[in-house]
Design a protein around this motif. Structure first.
Motif, PDB file in Angstrom:
ATOM      1  N   ASP A  40       0.824  -1.217   0.000  1.00 59.83           N
ATOM      2  CA  ASP A  40       0.000   0.000   0.000  1.00 59.83           C
ATOM      3  C   ASP A  40       0.860   1.270   0.000  1.00 59.83           C
ATOM      4  OD1 ASP A  40      -2.375  -1.389  -0.109  1.00 59.83           O
ATOM      5  OD2 ASP A  40      -2.495  -1.593   2.060  1.00 59.83           O
ATOM      6  N   GLU A  41       1.992   1.199  -0.602  1.00 61.42           N
ATOM      7  CA  GLU A  41       2.915   2.325  -0.817  1.00 61.42           C
ATOM      8  C   GLU A  41       3.616   2.854   0.412  1.00 61.42           C
ATOM      9  OE1 GLU A  41       0.867   5.284  -3.089  1.00 61.42           O
ATOM     10  OE2 GLU A  41       1.035   4.082  -4.911  1.00 61.42           O
ATOM     11  N   TYR A  42       3.129   2.556   1.619  1.00 58.42           N
ATOM     12  CA  TYR A  42       3.717   3.205   2.797  1.00 58.42           C
ATOM     13  C   TYR A  42       4.209   2.222   3.860  1.00 58.42           C
ATOM     14  CZ  TYR A  42      -0.226   2.095   5.765  1.00 58.42           C
ATOM     15  OH  TYR A  42      -1.139   1.417   6.508  1.00 58.42           O
ATOM     16  N   GLU A  43       3.794   0.959   3.769  1.00 59.63           N
ATOM     17  CA  GLU A  43       4.106   0.034   4.855  1.00 59.63           C
ATOM     18  C   GLU A  43       5.203  -0.935   4.425  1.00 59.63           C
ATOM     19  OE1 GLU A  43       0.646  -2.068   6.245  1.00 59.63           O
ATOM     20  OE2 GLU A  43       1.826  -3.187   7.726  1.00 59.63           O
ATOM     21  N   THR A  44       6.347  -0.858   5.079  1.00 57.87           N
ATOM     22  CA  THR A  44       7.453  -1.758   4.741  1.00 57.87           C
ATOM     23  C   THR A  44       7.450  -2.941   5.695  1.00 57.87           C
ATOM     24  OG1 THR A  44       8.760   0.107   3.982  1.00 57.87           O
ATOM     25  CG2 THR A  44       9.959  -1.925   4.447  1.00 57.87           C
ATOM     26  N   VAL A  45       7.456  -4.131   5.123  1.00 58.95           N
ATOM     27  CA  VAL A  45       7.497  -5.342   5.941  1.00 58.95           C
ATOM     28  C   VAL A  45       8.844  -6.013   5.670  1.00 58.95           C
ATOM     29  CG1 VAL A  45       6.307  -7.482   6.503  1.00 58.95           C
ATOM     30  CG2 VAL A  45       5.005  -5.555   5.587  1.00 58.95           C
ATOM     31  N   LYS A  46       9.599  -6.257   6.769  1.00 55.42           N
ATOM     32  CA  LYS A  46      10.932  -6.855   6.607  1.00 55.42           C
ATOM     33  C   LYS A  46      10.948  -8.241   7.230  1.00 55.42           C
ATOM     34  CE  LYS A  46      13.491  -2.544   7.044  1.00 55.42           C
ATOM     35  NZ  LYS A  46      14.658  -1.921   7.641  1.00 55.42           N
ATOM     36  N   ALA A  47      11.830  -9.088   6.736  1.00 53.12           N
ATOM     37  CA  ALA A  47      11.920 -10.428   7.321  1.00 53.12           C
ATOM     38  C   ALA A  47      13.302 -11.024   7.061  1.00 53.12           C
ATOM     39  CB  ALA A  47      10.845 -11.328   6.733  1.00 53.12           C
ATOM     40  N   LYS A  48      13.524 -12.203   7.689  1.00 55.22           N
ATOM     41  CA  LYS A  48      14.806 -12.887   7.446  1.00 55.22           C
ATOM     42  C   LYS A  48      14.707 -13.789   6.213  1.00 55.22           C
ATOM     43  CE  LYS A  48      15.481 -13.025  12.409  1.00 55.22           C
ATOM     44  NZ  LYS A  48      14.866 -13.713  13.541  1.00 55.22           N
ATOM     45  N   ARG A  49      13.498 -14.255   5.939  1.00 55.34           N
ATOM     46  CA  ARG A  49      13.286 -15.145   4.788  1.00 55.34           C
ATOM     47  C   ARG A  49      12.007 -14.693   4.054  1.00 55.34           C
ATOM     48  NH1 ARG A  49      17.358 -16.290   6.688  1.00 55.34           N
ATOM     49  NH2 ARG A  49      18.281 -18.302   7.232  1.00 55.34           N
ATOM     50  N   ILE A  50      11.964 -14.999   2.752  1.00 52.37           N
ATOM     51  CA  ILE A  50      10.725 -14.750   1.983  1.00 52.37           C
ATOM     52  C   ILE A  50      10.337 -16.038   1.262  1.00 52.37           C
ATOM     53  CG2 ILE A  50       9.731 -13.569  -0.035  1.00 52.37           C
ATOM     54  CD1 ILE A  50      11.105 -11.073   0.659  1.00 52.37           C
TER      55      ILE A  50
END
Ligand code: FAD
Length: 422
Positions: free
Chosen positions: A215-225
């Motif tokens: 949604d252009e504004y929410e960054t979701v980070k992780a160790k794996r995708i």
């Protein structure tokens, strides 16, 4: 944000200035998916537009009077008049914003947009795609106490949720309605504790950094995708096709041919899958007509030889579908000769379209090793060519694409990741 009843409708909505009204229900996954977006947008637009909610089951007469037939449905009012298209189903934040923006002056829209603060959240694993592959990976990861988020551009379920009946998923004696099977899969994974971000726009995916912007504004980070984005069947684009999808037009012979016992069907296409699937379909049907745009089939020679000998199959060369129309329990397919431009109507009980599938990889096409058809290459643990990125289900390079194989891939990827993160 305020909850209203039918009695308050006139005062709060019809005489309420600018209003967005959410007809919601309980036990409604798309309503749950909408709730946080609605609340979040009420904080941004709440000074300009009134955010109201109304419980549909408790205000049945009003919802019927307004023609609200499903939950959630969003209605937009200005001075008592509906002012923007209604939204229903898996409602995206961007669609709501488009409607809200149309209700207020451009300058004010700019001010509101400047208030949107980017947000960042962190997880152990991001799963892109909540079909059977992604949902199964989510379940296994969650049960291993791995903090996982499932992101989908639509509601959970993938192709299964739109498949009429599933009769080959183990564990069920009777065929299951696709939407019920996908609902059960989704609820099982959600109840375990997996976080869902569904009906979102996936703006950007950075596989190297393991970051997804939604949604252009929410960054979701992780160790794996895990990529579990499945495939999309190529469409002919002829009018009526979208409306009759799953209601007489099918893209899967294994799934639907058995419903055409002793009936007549059309197959659109002439490549390997159209020809091989046609052969399979003739186990059931009494007559099958292949409609192909060229003057010869493009399938391999052996498959062609077999179907030319098959007495149930006719081939109409150099024709393309121009329209699909339902007439009673028949489908009328209007086809056009590509040379003479002459049109004719073909009546059948069903239509199968096999003009190819495409893997949903547009957001990361250039970054992964792909096979010659554009599917993602993986090793036996579902690892892709990028460190820490896995792929499962129909989007990967493999021979058989079924729910059971997607579920198996999801299991393998989740177990491999659980081991790595242990
Ligand atoms: C009409 C039809 C009928 C079928 N019937 C049967 C059957 O009877 N039995 C059987 O075993 N198989 C059947 N299949 C095949 C089966 O549905 C698939 O093999 C299975 O759904 C694959 O699961 P998946 O999780 O890999 O992908 P999908 O089910 O395709 O799910 C992919 C998910 O990813 C989401 N997505 C797409 N792009 C993005 C993105 N960029 N970001 C985030 N999310 C994204 C989609 O919205 C979707 O929810 C059928 C297929 C079709 C088309």
């Amino acid at each position: 944000m305020k909850e209203i009843t039918s009695e308050e409708f006139e005062g709060e909505v019809l005489n309420g200035g600018k209003v967005i009204l959410d007809f919601y229900s309980t036990e409604c996954p798309p309503c749950e998916a909408l709730a946080s977006k609605f609340e979040d947008l009420s904080r941004l637009y709440g000074n300009d537009i009134k955010f109201l909610k109304i419980f549909r089951q408790g205000n049945r007469e009003l919802s019927e009077r307004l023609g609200v037939k499903s939950s959630p449905t969003l209605l937009f009012y200005n001075e008592g008049q509906e002012t923007a298209p209604r939204l229903t189903g898996g409602i995206k934040r961007s669609d709501i914003i488009r409607n809200l923006d149309s209700m207020i002056p451009a300058g004010r829209v700019k001010e509101i947009k400047s208030l949107i603060r980017p947000s960042v959240s962190e997880f152990d694993v991001i799963i892109l795609g909540a079909g059977p592959g992604g949902l199964t990976a989510g379940l296994y990861l969650c049960q291993s106490k791995i903090n996982t988020v499932l992101i989908d551009i639509a509601l959970p379920g993938g192709h299964v949720s739109t498949t009429h009946e599933i009769s080959n998923y183990p564990g069920f004696i009777e065929p299951q309605a696709g939407y019920m099977l996908s609902h059960s899969m989704s609820e099982q994974t959600k109840l375990c504790g997996t976080i869902y971000k569904v009906a979102v726009d996936v703006t950007r995916v950075d596989l190297e950094r393991k970051e997804v912007v939604i949604d252009e504004y929410e960054t979701v980070k992780a160790k794996r995708i895990i990529i579990a984005t499945g495939t999309t069947p190529n469409l002919t684009g002829a009018p009526g096709e979208k409306e009759l999808k799953g209601k007489g037009i099918s893209y899967c012979a294994t799934c639907d041919a058995k419903y055409y016992d002793d009936k007549e069907v059309l197959v659109i296409g002439g490549g390997n899958s159209a020809v091989e699937e046609s052969e399979y379909i003739t186990r059931f049907v009494s007559k099958l007509t292949i409609v192909h745009q060229f003057d010869k089939l493009t399938a391999n020679k052996q498959a062609q030889d077999r179907i030319f000998k098959n007495p149930k199959i006719n081939i109409l060369f150099e024709n393309e579908p121009r329209a699909f129309i339902r007439e009673g329990d028949k489908i009328v397919t209007e086809v056009e000769n590509v040379k003479s431009k002459e049109r004719q109507k073909l009546i059948s009980d069903g239509v199968f379209i096999f003009i190819g599938m495409k893997p949903n990889i547009d957001l990361f096409r250039d970054k992964l090793a792909l096979d010659q058809w554009g599917y993602i290459k993986t090793d036996e643990d579902m690892r892709t060519s990028i460190q820490g990125v896995y792929a499962v289900g129909d989007v990967i390079s493999k021979k058989y694409r079924q729910i059971t194989t997607a579920v198996a891939d999801g299991t393998i990827a989740a177990m491999a990741i659980a081991k790595e993160l242990d």
